[in-house]
Design an enzyme around this catalytic site. Structure first.
Site, PDB file in Angstrom:
ATOM      1  N   GLU A   3      -4.032  24.696   4.910  1.00 17.51           N
ATOM      2  CA  GLU A   3      -4.345  23.907   3.443  1.00 17.51           C
ATOM      3  C   GLU A   3      -3.353  23.080   2.895  1.00 17.51           C
ATOM      4  O   GLU A   3      -3.765  22.287   2.352  1.00 17.51           O
ATOM      5  CB  GLU A   3      -4.855  25.203   2.641  1.00 17.51           C
ATOM      6  N   HIS A   5      -3.534  37.281  27.592  1.00 20.16           N
ATOM      7  CA  HIS A   5      -4.608  37.407  28.629  1.00 20.16           C
ATOM      8  C   HIS A   5      -6.042  36.605  28.257  1.00 20.16           C
ATOM      9  O   HIS A   5      -6.938  36.966  28.922  1.00 20.16           O
ATOM     10  CB  HIS A   5      -4.941  38.951  28.837  1.00 20.16           C
ATOM     11  N   LYS A  42     -18.755  22.766   0.755  1.00 15.64           N
ATOM     12  CA  LYS A  42     -19.285  23.311  -0.464  1.00 15.64           C
ATOM     13  C   LYS A  42     -20.494  22.613  -1.066  1.00 15.64           C
ATOM     14  O   LYS A  42     -21.592  22.882  -1.454  1.00 15.64           O
ATOM     15  CB  LYS A  42     -18.209  23.434  -1.612  1.00 15.64           C
TER      16      LYS A  42
END
Ligand code: PA5
Length: 437
Positions: free
Chosen positions: A288, A309, A423
């Site tokens: 951010e 792995h 949003k």
């Protein structure tokens, strides 16, 4: 010095000239942090927080945590992003992956409001059945949808179970102190809930050492005084323009050396599973803070050897655009010995008498050498042990390094305009008033 930076596995990837070229920029970036703090032009309250925090509120956090520890079996922390990651990272770092099963006293601690998944909430409600509950809702803005939904659900549960008056003693709110209509603060004031403050000049992802992180961390039984002392040690150590003595500035510089050489991804790796949430916290802090204006190092995280792995193949041989930062814990809490066995059918006889840490450290060295051969530099940050003081130190280290690195990149490390985009679409699709076009 609680942390050491090793360039053993990164030095082969840059020249002295490439490093030196960035030294003035790194120093200027640290200067900018100091100047902007002094001018009050950026939310840099975290910069002096270790020496300059609200002692009255700090004492109230400890009192309140002690009360919560006695009052409930389950403590639900509701928040998202910077309003939960730091607390969860601290609790797992200090008490391990099984903290809820192993805590000797105090409540189990769960996190809600980190998604809008009904199944998650339903499962958590089942865990709460028949148990005494307290909740801490945390939101700086006080308007974030995910925690708001979870708060509505848990508030109803607490009020139904205990009645409105008793519920007031079990609901704790951490938010900005400005009472604006429609925000959590207004709710807290109306509801008469005990409230804690997210300081106006400290952004969500830099807020773990405020009430945002400290209340849940103190409820876990951790020593928050030691945590602040560790942060203060880091603050004093990194107030230094001499690169030889400032690993924080040096880390910020190295990241940018690699970025300019085409290394666009940083893998935060640890060989300690209890560091998994620390990786999540780092992804938020750096993602951010730096990912904007078409720039930024993309942070990823892994727990090794587990993820060797899975992601290991890519790291070794995929696109050569990655560097790694390994967070090493020098001394584990337990010296776990490899058991002896009557036969050597599993072929582990050569390890008898060794401890797990010996194997883990060699897994790390073997991997760093292999990744070096595969073209992936590794910066090593070694912390002596996983305790409160070192957590505070590490948090401050990464926050300051992030600010310095952001300023070297010439972005604003304290805003997050891109977070609004999802949003707006979500609200439009949901039909929220004011978002329908
Ligand atoms: O770093 C940030 O500011 C964000 O990630 C916030 O922490 C996150 O969006 C949650 O916001 P709030 O605490 O306002 O609910």
């Amino acid at each position: 010095m609680s942390m050491k930076l090793s360039k053993e596995f990164s030095k082969p990837f840059y020249t002295d000239a490439e490093y030196e070229a960035l030294v003035p920029e790194a120093k200027k970036a640290l200067e900018t942090v100091k100047e902007n703090y002094a001018k009050g032009v950026s939310p840099l309250g975290w910069y002096t927080l270790p020496s300059d925090y609200d002692k009255e509120e700090f004492a109230r956090i400890k009192e309140c945590a002690a009360k919560i520890r006695k009052m409930c079996d389950v403590f639900v922390v509701i928040g998202i992003g910077g309003s939960y990651l730091g607390a969860r990272a601290a609790i797992e770092f200090l008490q391990g992956n099984f903290h809820n099963n192993l805590r000797k006293d105090g409540p189990e601690i769960y996190f809600a409001g980190t998604s809008v998944d009904g199944d998650y909430l339903a499962d958590l409600l089942k865990i709460c059945e028949g148990k005494d509950i307290c909740i801490n809702v945390i939101s700086k803005s006080g308007t974030t949808t995910e925690p708001a939904i979870a708060f509505r659900v848990f508030r109803e549960l607490v009020e139904t179970k205990y009645g409105k008056e008793e519920a007031k003693k079990r609901i704790f709110v951490t938010t900005d102190k400005n009472v604006k209509p429609g925000t959590l603060k207004e709710f807290a004031t109306e509801g008469g809930y005990e409230s804690f403050v997210v300081p106006g000049n400290i952004g969500g992802r830099y807020s773990v050492l405020t009430a945002v992180g400290l209340l849940p961390i103190a409820v876990s039984g951790a020593d928050i005084d030691a945590m602040m002392a560790g942060a203060l040690e880091a603050k004093e150590e990194f107030d230094n323009f001499d690169l030889e003595k400032n690993i924080c500035m040096e880390y910020a510089l190295l990241r940018n050396v690699f970025y300019r050489k085409g290394k666009k991804f940083e893998m935060y790796a640890s060989y300690t599973p209890a560091m998994e949430l620390m990786g999540e916290w780092l992804k938020q802090l750096y993602g951010e803070s730096e990912g904007k204006d078409g720039k930024g190092i993309f942070p990823v995280s892994a727990i090794y050897s587990r993820d060797l792995h899975s992601l290991g193949q890519y790291v070794q041989e995929g696109e050569r655009t990655m560097f790694e930062t390994v967070l090493e814990i020098t001394a584990p809490k337990v010296d776990f010995a490899i058991p002896t066995a009557e036969t050597d059918m599993d072929g582990l006889g050569y390890l008898e008498g060794r401890n797990m840490d010996f194997v883990n450290k060699n897994a790390f060295r073997g991997t760093a050498l292999a990744h070096q051969d595969g073209g992936v530099p590794t910066i090593v940050l070694a912390l002596e042990k996983a305790d409160e003081k070192n957590f505070g130190y590490m948090v401050y280290f990464f926050e300051l390094a992030c600010a310095i690195s952001g300023y070297i990149l010439q972005v604003d490390p304290f805003n997050q305009p891109g977070v609004e985009a999802y949003k707006k679409n979500m609200f439009r699709l949901l039909g929220k008033p004011g978002y329908t076009n």
